[in-house]
Design an enzyme around this catalytic site. Structure first.
Site, PDB file in Angstrom:
ATOM      1  N   ALA A  65       0.869  -1.127   0.021  1.00  0.00           N
ATOM      2  CA  ALA A  65       0.197  -0.193   0.139  1.00  0.00           C
ATOM      3  C   ALA A  65       0.893   1.038  -0.044  1.00  0.00           C
ATOM      4  O   ALA A  65       1.991   0.928   0.628  1.00  0.00           O
ATOM      5  CB  ALA A  65      -1.028   0.057   1.166  1.00  0.00           C
ATOM      6  N   GLY A 109       0.715  -4.911   0.980  1.00  0.00           N
ATOM      7  CA  GLY A 109      -0.403  -4.937   0.129  1.00  0.00           C
ATOM      8  C   GLY A 109      -0.240  -5.711  -1.191  1.00  0.00           C
ATOM      9  O   GLY A 109      -1.164  -6.274  -1.920  1.00  0.00           O
TER      10      GLY A 109
HETATM   11  N1  CAA Z   1       4.743   2.948  -0.425  1.00  0.00           N
HETATM   12  C1  CAA Z   1       5.094   4.394  -1.044  1.00  0.00           C
HETATM   13  N2  CAA Z   1       6.166   4.550  -2.011  1.00  0.00           N
HETATM   14  C2  CAA Z   1       7.116   3.400  -1.959  1.00  0.00           C
HETATM   15  C3  CAA Z   1       6.627   2.167  -1.423  1.00  0.00           C
HETATM   16  C4  CAA Z   1       5.475   2.224  -0.659  1.00  0.00           C
HETATM   17  N3  CAA Z   1       4.773   0.896  -0.137  1.00  0.00           N
HETATM   18  N4  CAA Z   1       7.621   1.432  -1.804  1.00  0.00           N
HETATM   19  C5  CAA Z   1       8.408   2.159  -2.240  1.00  0.00           C
HETATM   20  N5  CAA Z   1       8.195   3.226  -2.542  1.00  0.00           N
HETATM   21  C6  CAA Z   1       8.876   4.169  -3.091  1.00  0.00           C
HETATM   22  C7  CAA Z   1       9.911   4.731  -2.382  1.00  0.00           C
HETATM   23  O1  CAA Z   1       9.561   5.800  -1.607  1.00  0.00           O
HETATM   24  C8  CAA Z   1      10.833   5.367  -3.653  1.00  0.00           C
HETATM   25  O2  CAA Z   1      10.185   6.813  -3.824  1.00  0.00           O
HETATM   26  P1  CAA Z   1      11.146   7.929  -3.945  1.00  0.00           P
HETATM   27  O3  CAA Z   1      12.096   7.776  -5.226  1.00  0.00           O
HETATM   28  O4  CAA Z   1      10.380   9.186  -4.366  1.00  0.00           O
HETATM   29  O5  CAA Z   1      12.071   7.938  -2.816  1.00  0.00           O
HETATM   30  C9  CAA Z   1      10.595   4.287  -4.626  1.00  0.00           C
HETATM   31  O6  CAA Z   1       9.168   3.674  -4.514  1.00  0.00           O
HETATM   32  C10 CAA Z   1      11.835   3.486  -4.819  1.00  0.00           C
HETATM   33  O7  CAA Z   1      11.911   2.806  -3.570  1.00  0.00           O
HETATM   34  P2  CAA Z   1      13.372   2.668  -2.859  1.00  0.00           P
HETATM   35  O8  CAA Z   1      14.276   3.832  -3.121  1.00  0.00           O
HETATM   36  O9  CAA Z   1      13.039   2.316  -1.220  1.00  0.00           O
HETATM   37  O10 CAA Z   1      13.814   1.321  -3.612  1.00  0.00           O
HETATM   38  P3  CAA Z   1      14.865   0.138  -2.873  1.00  0.00           P
HETATM   39  O11 CAA Z   1      15.172  -0.731  -4.190  1.00  0.00           O
HETATM   40  O12 CAA Z   1      15.904   0.795  -2.140  1.00  0.00           O
HETATM   41  O13 CAA Z   1      13.997  -0.505  -1.850  1.00  0.00           O
HETATM   42  C11 CAA Z   1      11.962  -1.658  -1.113  1.00  0.00           C
HETATM   43  C12 CAA Z   1      12.966  -1.595  -2.403  1.00  0.00           C
HETATM   44  C13 CAA Z   1      12.682  -2.748  -0.127  1.00  0.00           C
HETATM   45  C14 CAA Z   1      10.866  -2.561  -1.674  1.00  0.00           C
HETATM   46  C15 CAA Z   1      11.444  -0.556  -0.349  1.00  0.00           C
HETATM   47  O14 CAA Z   1      11.164   0.269  -1.259  1.00  0.00           O
HETATM   48  C16 CAA Z   1      10.579  -0.700   0.618  1.00  0.00           C
HETATM   49  O15 CAA Z   1      10.956  -1.155   1.752  1.00  0.00           O
HETATM   50  N6  CAA Z   1       9.324  -0.448   0.336  1.00  0.00           N
HETATM   51  C17 CAA Z   1       8.166  -0.325   1.413  1.00  0.00           C
HETATM   52  C18 CAA Z   1       7.727  -2.017   1.511  1.00  0.00           C
HETATM   53  C19 CAA Z   1       6.686  -1.927   2.543  1.00  0.00           C
HETATM   54  O16 CAA Z   1       6.800  -1.634   3.712  1.00  0.00           O
HETATM   55  N7  CAA Z   1       5.397  -2.371   2.091  1.00  0.00           N
HETATM   56  C20 CAA Z   1       4.098  -2.351   3.092  1.00  0.00           C
HETATM   57  C21 CAA Z   1       3.366  -1.187   2.706  1.00  0.00           C
HETATM   58  S1  CAA Z   1       2.325  -1.065   4.175  1.00  0.00           S
HETATM   59  C22 CAA Z   1       1.024  -2.281   3.647  1.00  0.00           C
HETATM   60  O17 CAA Z   1       0.933  -2.645   2.531  1.00  0.00           O
HETATM   61  C23 CAA Z   1      -0.122  -2.188   4.435  1.00  0.00           C
HETATM   62  C24 CAA Z   1      -1.182  -3.378   3.989  1.00  0.00           C
HETATM   63  O18 CAA Z   1      -1.172  -4.670   4.515  1.00  0.00           O
HETATM   64  C25 CAA Z   1      -2.365  -2.926   3.041  1.00  0.00           C
END
Ligand code: CAA
Length: 258
Positions: A65, A109
């Site tokens: 999400a 998500g």
């Molecule tokens: N929401 C919003 N933006 C996100 C995102 C997310 N879930 N995941 C990645 N992005 C964005 C980052 O903020 C970044 O944006 P900017 O360039 O503007 O800074 C871009 O995507 C690229 O991401 P990273 O620079 O972080 O890429 P990376 O290769 O270094 O890392 C990753 C990849 C490990 C997947 C890391 O992006 C990450 O940990 N993402 C979040 C994963 C997460 O926590 N997901 C759960 C979300 S909560 C949820 O889903 C609740 C539910 O049950 C419904």
């Protein structure tokens, strides 16, 4: 409706929905979920579509999400909008077969939407996880429940409590995904599977899906009775007569979806 955050294409009776916010690793914002729900409702109503593939890009199916969308949300707002019901659950409600073709990250998500599909074909670079605990929350789109039913308690607890990711091989061993293929074969494999499903009788495939899903909600005895009743009902269809006649006459069946 023109779509900004997904792309919808057709390949015969197969529809392909590609989540398309590459800069945000396909994070599921509200608009993407609205568009996905709109596309799925149209594909469900379209008799010429028999199977759907849901996919992302090579780096991400979806990284969860959209955290930036919801960081400032409050409880009453989420409660009143019943987040994540409505559009976020459209994949779960979709009645035709739908395959998740997952490459790269399927997190939070993203993993939950993949698990709402009927089965997951994973590229060898796929990574699955429920990392919400790292954000001070837990899965909110069914992750604790679907993961539990898919892979059992040990791995569900491990993934949800540590927030670690599992790679494609571990996901296949655990039973989360049906097959793992090289990244460059992912869409070819998913399209072959979807075309095979689309070549079957559409209502029979839908009833088969419904029956497997019913098993999540029923006792074994109820599920077997449900299966038997729907099996019996299939003998009212043209496609049952055609399928069995074709076998006996050693030819390919010509299903008419009725
Ligand atoms: N929401 C919003 N933006 C996100 C995102 C997310 N879930 N995941 C990645 N992005 C964005 C980052 O903020 C970044 O944006 P900017 O360039 O503007 O800074 C871009 O995507 C690229 O991401 P990273 O620079 O972080 O890429 P990376 O290769 O270094 O890392 C990753 C990849 C490990 C997947 C890391 O992006 C990450 O940990 N993402 C979040 C994963 C997460 O926590 N997901 C759960 C979300 S909560 C949820 O889903 C609740 C539910 O049950 C419904």
């Amino acid at each position: 409706m023109a779509y900004d955050d997904i792309e919808l294409t057709r390949d015969g009776a197969v529809a392909i929905i590609q989540m398309d916010r590459p800069k945000a690793l396909n994070a599921l914002n509200l608009n993407m979920m609205k568009e996905l729900a709109d596309a799925l409702s149209k594909l469900e109503a379209d008799d010429s579509v028999s199977c759907v593939i849901l996919t992302g890009n090579e780096k991400a199916f979806a990284a969860g999400a959209d955290i930036k969308d919801m960081a400032e949300d409050d409880y009453l707002g989420l409660y009143k909008n019943d987040r994540f019901e409505e559009n976020h659950m459209a994949t779960e409600r979709f009645r035709k077969p739908i395959i998740a073709a997952v490459a790269g990250y399927a997190l939070g998500g993203g993993c939950e939407v993949a698990m709402m599909c009927d089965f997951i074909i994973a590229a060898d670079n796929a990574k699955f996880g429920q990392p919400e605990i790292n954000l001070g929350v837990m899965p909110g789109m069914g992750g604790t429940q679907r993961m539990l039913r898919a892979v059992g308690k040990a791995k569900t607890m491990d993934l949800c409590l540590t927030g670690r990711m599992m790679d494609a091989d571990e996901a296949e061993r655990a039973g989360l995904v049906s097959r793992v293929v090289p990244l460059d074969k992912l869409m070819e494999t998913a399209k072959e599977a979807a075309a095979k499903i689309a070549s079957q009788s559409q209502p029979i495939a839908m009833m088969t899906k419904e029956t497997v899903e019913a098993g999540f909600e029923m006792s074994l005895a109820q599920g077997i009775r449900y299966e038997r009743r729907l099996f019996q009902s299939m003998f009212t269809t043209h496609d049952q007569k055609e399928g069995m006649a074709a076998f006996i006459e050693k030819r390919k069946p010509h299903f008419k979806n009725r």
